[in-house]
Write an enzyme that holds these catalytic residues in place. Structure first.
Site, mmCIF file in Angstrom:
data_model
loop_
_atom_site.group_PDB
_atom_site.id
_atom_site.type_symbol
_atom_site.label_atom_id
_atom_site.label_comp_id
_atom_site.label_asym_id
_atom_site.label_seq_id
_atom_site.Cartn_x
_atom_site.Cartn_y
_atom_site.Cartn_z
ATOM 1 N N SER A 240 0.850 -1.195 0.000
ATOM 2 C CA SER A 240 0.000 0.000 0.000
ATOM 3 C C SER A 240 0.881 1.239 0.000
ATOM 4 O O SER A 240 2.107 1.154 0.057
ATOM 5 C CB SER A 240 -0.899 0.002 1.229
ATOM 6 O OG SER A 240 -0.101 0.261 2.367
ATOM 7 N N LYS A 241 0.239 2.367 -0.042
ATOM 8 C CA LYS A 241 0.936 3.657 -0.051
ATOM 9 C C LYS A 241 1.930 3.771 1.115
ATOM 10 O O LYS A 241 2.946 4.438 1.022
ATOM 11 C CB LYS A 241 -0.093 4.788 0.071
ATOM 12 C CG LYS A 241 -0.768 5.093 -1.223
ATOM 13 C CD LYS A 241 0.083 6.018 -2.059
ATOM 14 C CE LYS A 241 -0.319 5.925 -3.509
ATOM 15 N NZ LYS A 241 0.769 6.141 -4.430
ATOM 16 N N ARG A 242 1.599 3.129 2.205
ATOM 17 C CA ARG A 242 2.428 3.179 3.407
ATOM 18 C C ARG A 242 3.851 2.671 3.118
ATOM 19 O O ARG A 242 4.803 3.052 3.764
ATOM 20 C CB ARG A 242 1.763 2.303 4.479
ATOM 21 C CG ARG A 242 2.156 2.580 5.901
ATOM 22 C CD ARG A 242 1.081 2.049 6.851
ATOM 23 N NE ARG A 242 0.739 0.653 6.571
ATOM 24 C CZ ARG A 242 1.478 -0.394 6.935
ATOM 25 N NH1 ARG A 242 2.600 -0.210 7.594
ATOM 26 N NH2 ARG A 242 1.091 -1.613 6.668
ATOM 27 N N GLU A 250 4.880 7.310 -10.425
ATOM 28 C CA GLU A 250 5.501 8.041 -9.316
ATOM 29 C C GLU A 250 7.023 7.892 -9.328
ATOM 30 O O GLU A 250 7.747 8.833 -9.035
ATOM 31 C CB GLU A 250 4.938 7.558 -7.982
ATOM 32 C CG GLU A 250 3.507 8.028 -7.753
ATOM 33 C CD GLU A 250 2.884 7.348 -6.555
ATOM 34 O OE1 GLU A 250 3.155 7.771 -5.414
ATOM 35 O OE2 GLU A 250 2.141 6.368 -6.755
#
Ligand code: GLU
Length: 270
Positions: A240-242, A250
């Site tokens: 995840s983004k975490r 990105e």
């Protein structure tokens, strides 16, 4: 035999690094064997698909150097072919029309839950003749799965995986609105493109058993399978983004070099 691999993303978001890794493995395997690497955009879910996502897939793959052979295929263009195959399976008695209403299905689901059964559809339309068909009423098309025995897949990564056929349901191949499901479309498109090796995330291993029987029902050659583990966080949780950036874009924006990302993805889980 020419090795043909494919990368069939659904264009519902920007290119994820997990998908890029799958594409990389397919690209490498095809190139190693002097074969072909195909790109198919699985855009049949019109509500969730977007042009932005398609662009992100194209751009991300090109940036990573994972160029594909021939034109990219858009699955939505093949829907007629998919329904033709379903018709052929119906005529051959390998599939059947199911006229169950939502209420009936809900009742079956509740009953199965009470009995602790995983499969709820009781196949009540499987053996009914055409004279019993409720002409004009909505129906789905279901495939006939074997009722007994077991199915084994000799997976190039997972090894020999066997399941009992009673774990396989007579799944839907054409919805009540006449549109084919992922399970049918993917098999028809892979067959028509001559795909020899399916390399994808192991979240699709369950589908492989269902698809195996679709190939058999259509009397088509079954491709080789390699289900690779997904990328997870250090504790085995979903990425995840975490954990940092999850989209190829990105990394591109942050100034990473494509060689570096490719190398990292390749060596991850070596
Ligand atoms: N469109 C499917 C996905 O993105 C393809 C799965 C497959 O490789 O068969 O998950």
């Amino acid at each position: 035999m020419t090795v043909i691999t494919r990368f069939p993303p659904s264009p519902t978001g920007s290119l994820h690094i997990g998908s890029a890794r799958t594409a990389l493995f397919n690209w490498l395997y095809a190139h190693h064997h002097g074969g072909k690497f195909l790109l198919r955009i699985e855009d049949t879910d019109l509500k969730r698909s977007s042009q932005t996502a398609v662009d992100s897939i194209f751009n991300g793959l090109v940036w990573l150097g994972l160029t594909w052979d021939g034109e990219a295929i858009f699955q939505s263009k093949n829907l007629e072919r998919h329904t033709q195959v379903a018709k052929r399976l119906l005529e051959a008695g390998m599939a059947y029309k199911c006229y169950c209403t939502q209420d009936e299905l809900d009742m079956m689901r509740t009953a199965a839950r009470q009995q602790g059964k995983r499969i709820f559809y009781d196949r009540r339309w499987r053996d009914r003749g055409p004279d019993e068909a409720l002409i004009g009423l909505p129906h789905v098309v279901r495939i006939k799965m074997p009722l007994e025995g077991e199915t084994t897949i000799q997976d190039h990564v997972q090894g020999k995986v066997t399941i009992l056929n009673e774990q396989l349901d007579d799944f839907i191949i054409v919805r009540a609105d006449g549109t084919p499901t992922y399970m049918l479309s993917v098999v028809v498109d892979d067959h028509d493109a001559g795909v020899t090796h399916i390399i994808r995330g192991d979240d699709h291993l369950n589908n492989a058993f269902r698809q195996h029987h679709l190939y058999k029902a259509a009397n088509w050659r079954i491709p080789e399978y390699a289900h690779i583990p997904l990328i997870h966080g250090a504790k085995g949780e979903k990425l995840s983004k975490r954990h940092g950036a999850t989209s190829v874009q990105e990394y591109q924006d942050d100034g990473f070099l494509p060689d570096a990302l490719r190398n990292y993805l390749l060596r991850l889980g070596w």
